[in-house]
Design an enzyme around this catalytic site. Structure first.
Site, PDB file in Angstrom:
ATOM      1  CD  GLU A   1      -2.725  -8.077   2.391  1.00  0.00           C
ATOM      2  OE1 GLU A   1      -3.501  -8.321   3.338  1.00  0.00           O
ATOM      3  OE2 GLU A   1      -2.325  -6.923   2.113  1.00  0.00           O
TER       4      GLU A   1
ATOM      5  CB  ALA B   1      -0.921  -0.006   1.218  1.00  0.00           C
TER       6      ALA B   1
ATOM      7  CD  GLU C   1       0.682  -6.122   5.748  1.00  0.00           C
ATOM      8  OE1 GLU C   1       0.180  -6.297   4.622  1.00  0.00           O
ATOM      9  OE2 GLU C   1       1.478  -6.935   6.279  1.00  0.00           O
TER      10      GLU C   1
ATOM     11  N   GLY D   1       0.454  -5.284   0.556  1.00  0.00           N
ATOM     12  CA  GLY D   1      -0.604  -5.479  -0.428  1.00  0.00           C
ATOM     13  C   GLY D   1      -0.138  -6.202  -1.669  1.00  0.00           C
TER      14      GLY D   1
END
Length: 254
Positions: A115, A63, A135, A112
């Site tokens: 992910e 992100a 994270e 991300g």
């Protein structure tokens, strides 16, 4: 444009192009990926999708932190709306996409970015690629589905080691634990992704879609419910041209 789409025959390649930011996923980029997937699904000439990153340093470093920070500073509701709902929409879209999505991991796949790899049905990594769940260093758990998908893919203890430490793992380890299908030299990555796609799209699109949906929807169900999902998708393709043509070829019928 932060996402470029290039079609070659039956394959479209979506390239995340924020190389100066290690292809970090800001909100416009996530929205652009979702829009590109919508177009790929609607286009019957597209039979498979490859997702990769621009340059050779990163697939996606995760992100976009400045965007994420502004949303978090706006409070819980804004953070959930901007980050979690958008991130879940992207990874769910990739996971449930009716055409095969192959992630070509050409460098860092952090946060991300990792992910997206977890959500995709198939992934190939360059030898220098690395995967991490950082994270926790920012004080929160994975928000794009990683706390749920990673343990299902690689096992609870392996996933928790990545999630709780934030430490990266190399591509070879990612292949060993089943996070990616294969590891290849960086120069061979695009060709390896295309070859994998070609081995899939030679089959009937109805069969490919049924296989993807049966596995994706059944994998986390009790076995009896999963078998019911399998039966439903088998039944759905029985009257299709793909089945008729496949049986005709096997039986040598004109």
């Amino acid at each position: 444009m932060t996402v470029h789409a290039d079609q070659d025959d039956l394959l479209v390649t979506l390239t995340i192009d924020r190389e100066h930011k290690l292809n970090a996923l800001d909100y416009p980029t996530i929205d652009a990926l979702l829009a590109a997937l919508d177009r790929a699904e609607a286009d019957d000439s597209v039979r498979a999708v490859v997702v990769t990153g621009a340059g050779g340093r990163a697939f996606s470093a995760g992100a976009d932190i400045p965007s994420l920070a502004r949303s978090i500073e706006g409070g819980t509701e804004r953070a959930l709306r901007d980050i979690v709902r958008r991130g879940h929409a992207l990874t769910r879209r990739i996971e449930e996409f009716p055409k095969p999505v192959i992630v070509a991991v050409n460098g860092l796949a952090y946060g991300g970015g990792c992910e997206i790899v977890e959500a995709a049905p198939l992934a190939i990594a360059a030898e220098h690629a690395a995967f991490a769940k950082p994270e926790i260093t920012l004080g929160f758990p994975p928000p794009f589905g990683g706390s749920q998908r990673l343990p299902r893919h690689v096992g609870r203890k392996r996933a928790l080691e990545m999630i709780l430490t934030g430490d990266p793992i190399p591509a070879a380890r990612a292949a060993e634990i089943g996070l990616v299908n294969a590891v290849v030299p960086a120069g061979e990555l695009p060709a390896a992704a295309r070859d994998l796609a070609a081995r899939i799209v030679r089959h009937a699109p109805t069969a490919v879609a049924a296989c993807l949906r049966a596995v994706t929807r059944g994998i986390n169900l009790p076995i009896e419910e999963g078998l019911a999902v399998e039966a439903a998708w088998f039944g759905a393709v029985v009257p299709t041209d793909g089945v008729r043509d496949g049986l005709r070829r096997f039986l040598g019928r004109p």
